[in-house]
Design a protein around this motif. Structure first.
Motif, PDB file in Angstrom:
ATOM      1  N   ALA A   1      11.651   4.150  37.745  1.00  9.67           N
ATOM      2  CA  ALA A   1      11.518   3.656  39.118  1.00  9.67           C
ATOM      3  C   ALA A   1      12.052   4.681  40.105  1.00  9.67           C
ATOM      4  CB  ALA A   1      12.283   2.339  39.282  1.00  9.67           C
ATOM      5  N   ILE A   2      11.448   4.692  41.276  1.00  8.27           N
ATOM      6  CA  ILE A   2      11.920   5.563  42.360  1.00  8.27           C
ATOM      7  C   ILE A   2      13.366   5.181  42.699  1.00  8.27           C
ATOM      8  CG2 ILE A   2      11.574   6.209  44.801  1.00  8.27           C
ATOM      9  CD1 ILE A   2       9.256   7.101  43.114  1.00  8.27           C
TER      10      ILE A   2
ATOM     11  N   SER B   1      15.594   6.822  36.539  1.00  9.95           N
ATOM     12  CA  SER B   1      15.092   7.309  37.826  1.00  9.95           C
ATOM     13  C   SER B   1      13.891   8.237  37.600  1.00  9.95           C
ATOM     14  CB  SER B   1      16.243   8.032  38.528  1.00  9.95           C
ATOM     15  OG  SER B   1      15.796   9.130  39.242  1.00  9.95           O
TER      16      SER B   1
ATOM     17  N   THR C   1       8.785   0.455  39.979  1.00  8.10           N
ATOM     18  CA  THR C   1       9.527   0.195  41.227  1.00  8.10           C
ATOM     19  C   THR C   1       9.151  -1.159  41.830  1.00  8.10           C
ATOM     20  OG1 THR C   1       9.434   2.579  41.651  1.00  8.10           O
ATOM     21  CG2 THR C   1      10.086   1.174  43.498  1.00  8.10           C
TER      22      THR C   1
ATOM     23  N   CYS D   1      16.269  -5.648  47.067  1.00  9.61           N
ATOM     24  CA  CYS D   1      15.097  -4.760  47.061  1.00  9.61           C
ATOM     25  C   CYS D   1      13.767  -5.492  47.152  1.00  9.61           C
ATOM     26  CB  CYS D   1      15.106  -3.873  45.815  1.00  9.61           C
ATOM     27  SG  CYS D   1      16.327  -2.572  45.915  1.00  9.61           S
TER      28      CYS D   1
ATOM     29  N   ASP E   1       5.332   3.632  36.560  1.00  9.58           N
ATOM     30  CA  ASP E   1       6.306   3.312  37.604  1.00  9.58           C
ATOM     31  C   ASP E   1       6.471   1.797  37.740  1.00  9.58           C
ATOM     32  OD1 ASP E   1       7.749   4.381  40.288  1.00  9.58           O
ATOM     33  OD2 ASP E   1       6.794   2.435  40.592  1.00  9.58           O
TER      34      ASP E   1
ATOM     35  N   LEU F   1      10.868   4.194  50.169  1.00  6.62           N
ATOM     36  CA  LEU F   1      11.456   3.031  49.491  1.00  6.62           C
ATOM     37  C   LEU F   1      12.750   2.596  50.190  1.00  6.62           C
ATOM     38  CD1 LEU F   1      11.575   1.001  47.131  1.00  6.62           C
ATOM     39  CD2 LEU F   1      12.805   2.748  45.823  1.00  6.62           C
TER      40      LEU F   1
ATOM     41  N   GLY G   1      12.002  -2.802  39.626  1.00  5.01           N
ATOM     42  CA  GLY G   1      12.771  -2.315  40.781  1.00  5.01           C
ATOM     43  C   GLY G   1      12.941  -3.391  41.818  1.00  5.01           C
TER      44      GLY G   1
ATOM     45  N   SER H   1      10.994   8.507  47.924  1.00  2.56           N
ATOM     46  CA  SER H   1      12.349   7.959  47.932  1.00  2.56           C
ATOM     47  C   SER H   1      12.716   7.447  49.316  1.00  2.56           C
ATOM     48  CB  SER H   1      13.316   9.062  47.492  1.00  2.56           C
ATOM     49  OG  SER H   1      14.617   8.765  47.892  1.00  2.56           O
TER      50      SER H   1
END
Ligand code: KIV
Ligand code: ZN
Length: 457
Positions: free
Chosen positions: A229-230, A241, A12, A22, A10, A274, A16, A271
């Motif tokens: 990534a989430i 995703s 994220t 973000c 991951d 985040l 991300g 989700s």
């Protein structure tokens, strides 16, 4: 036979977090990392320690607090970056240094201004240095999919010889097509000495909307790690995703017979967390975790869902942690769904009465898009009292339309709420959350455990 296990890497918190809007602070990153641990990801890329003190601190605190997953820190292919990443990873139970260097001629010429020879040497030296510090080293030839294939093979081979244990093949600019990406992974397996001893990884960006398709093609070709990534966040159009990749494998094991360690019921909460932390909302129609992913508005669909959710759902909302399907009452809704909602609100009608309610409902829905319980109750009262129809005029002043939509629960989720609502004259008011009413009705559950993934099991 055992299905091959796919490592979920991951990113994220790294790729991300690089996406506009973000960015997260250290506490937020730690909170999300703990959720990623609950979700069951194998590797958490916690940040790029040389990039900022905040990134360094985030990698450090995540490395110190999570024991199960591998914690990766990103580094450019130079000593200073690798040392900084390694420093941040000191407290990790399972550290990984992730070294990257661009290899495409476009990047070498315009961005790095180095020759291919220099690139090869730099990659080899940086991986060797990382390996002298950390047994787990990943190497990424950035912009791999636009790199001359013979040169890419050469660099990957050098990185493996220098000690890389994972080689990641980034489609950095989201340029590749699924078949092409799969063939690239195959070519590397055929031509690179030692590649059978390392894990091949995918890292696909979504510039053409193909990140998930490319990642899956990579897995079919032999990759055993997927970087994702989430909510698909990441540079520009994002990364592949995580939730889509995991659920594609789970819903279609006939096509993708692979296992992951992801706990599906934590997908939606991850989700949501985040989105809450970054304040970047998820698009409503986002696959798996979007608010409409399990919503059904068209009358024919609602009718099918009420008879058996298998008609229009290929996975249960519960299997991805979504509380329940939402049946939105709007202008496409049919009589059947309307009658059920009225029943849930305590009103049963004869055919002719329902026709009148339905006629007014359609007029109202056409005007306000989503009809809520309060509107429906008002409309029912009007019909009962023989009023001309306040529902036909309601809305012109806008004051009677709070934001939440009316929702229906489908058969399977009913039992949990039944007791709580049984004695309440307005059950819709009792168990709703975030302004959405959910009402219990005595149907049986059509989904068996085996049907969780319709085609899958
Ligand atoms: O997209 C990319 O190439 C990257 C690398 C750093 C892996 O994010
Ligand atoms: Zn990337």
């Amino acid at each position: 036979m055992d299905r091959p296990r796919i490592t979920i890497f991951d990113t994220t918190l790294r790729d991300g977090e690089q996406s506009p809007g973000c960015s997260m602070n250290v506490q937020e990153k730690l909170r999300l990392a703990q959720q990623l641990d609950r979700l069951g990801v194998d590797v958490i890329e916690a940040g790029f320690p040389i990039a900022s003190d905040g990134d360094f601190e985030a990698v450090q605190s995540i490395a110190a607090s999570l024991r199960r997953p591998i914690i990766a820190g990103l580094a450019r292919a130079c000593t200073g970056d690798v040392d900084r990443a390694w420093q941040a990873l000191q407290g990790a139970a399972r550290p990984r240094v992730h070294v990257f260097l661009a290899t495409s001629d476009i990047h070498l010429k315009y961005k790095l201004r180095i020759t291919r020879e220099k690139c090869l040497e730099q990659a080899r030296d940086a991986v060797r240095h990382a390996k002298s510090l950390c047994p787990d080293v990943e190497f990424s030839p950035e912009d791999a999919t636009r790199t001359d294939v013979a040169f890419l093979c050469q660099v990957v081979e050098a990185a493996i010889a220098a000690g890389a244990t994972t080689v990641n093949i980034p489609d950095t600019v989201g340029y590749s097509m699924p078949e092409e990406y799969g063939n690239l992974i195959r070519t590397l397996q055929e031509r690179v000495a030692g590649i059978d001893k390392v894990t091949i990884s995918t890292h696909c960006h979504n510039d053409l909307g193909l990140a998930v398709a490319n990642s899956l093609a990579g897995v079919q070709a032999g990759a055993r790690q997927v970087e994702c990534a989430i909510n698909g966040i990441g540079e520009r159009a994002g990364n592949a995703s995580l939730e889509e990749i995991v659920m594609a494998m789970r819903v279609r094991p006939d096509r993708y017979p692979y296992e992951t360690a992801i706990a599906g019921e934590h997908l939606y909460p991850s989700s949501q967390m985040l989105a809450e932390i970054t304040r970047v909302p998820v698009q409503p129609n986002k696959a798996i975790i979007g608010r409409n992913a399990f919503a059904h508005e068209a009358g024919i669909h609602q009718d099918g869902m009420l008879k058996n959710p298998l008609t229009y759902e290929i996975m249960t909302p519960q299997s991805v942690g979504v509380p329940d399907s939402r049946l939105v009452l709007g202008k496409h809704s049919g009589r059947h769904a309307l009658a059920l909602r009225c029943e849930q609100l305590g009103h049963q009608f004869e055919r002719r009465e329902l026709d009148e309610i339905y006629r007014r409902f359609v007029v109202l829905a056409d005007r306000i898009k989503k009809v809520q319980d309060s509107h429906l109750l008002e409309l029912i009262q009007d019909v009962a009292s023989g009023n001309v129809s306040s529902s036909d005029v309601t809305g012109s002043k806008g004051k009677k339309f709070p934001p939440a939509a009316a929702t229906l629960q489908f058969p399977r989720a009913v039992s949990a709420a039944a007791g709580a609502n049984a004695s309440d004259s307005h059950p819709a008011q009792v168990s709703g959350s975030a302004g959405q009413a959910s009402v219990s009705i005595p149907f049986t559950d059509h989904h068996s455990e085996q049907e969780d993934y319709l085609w899958g099991v």
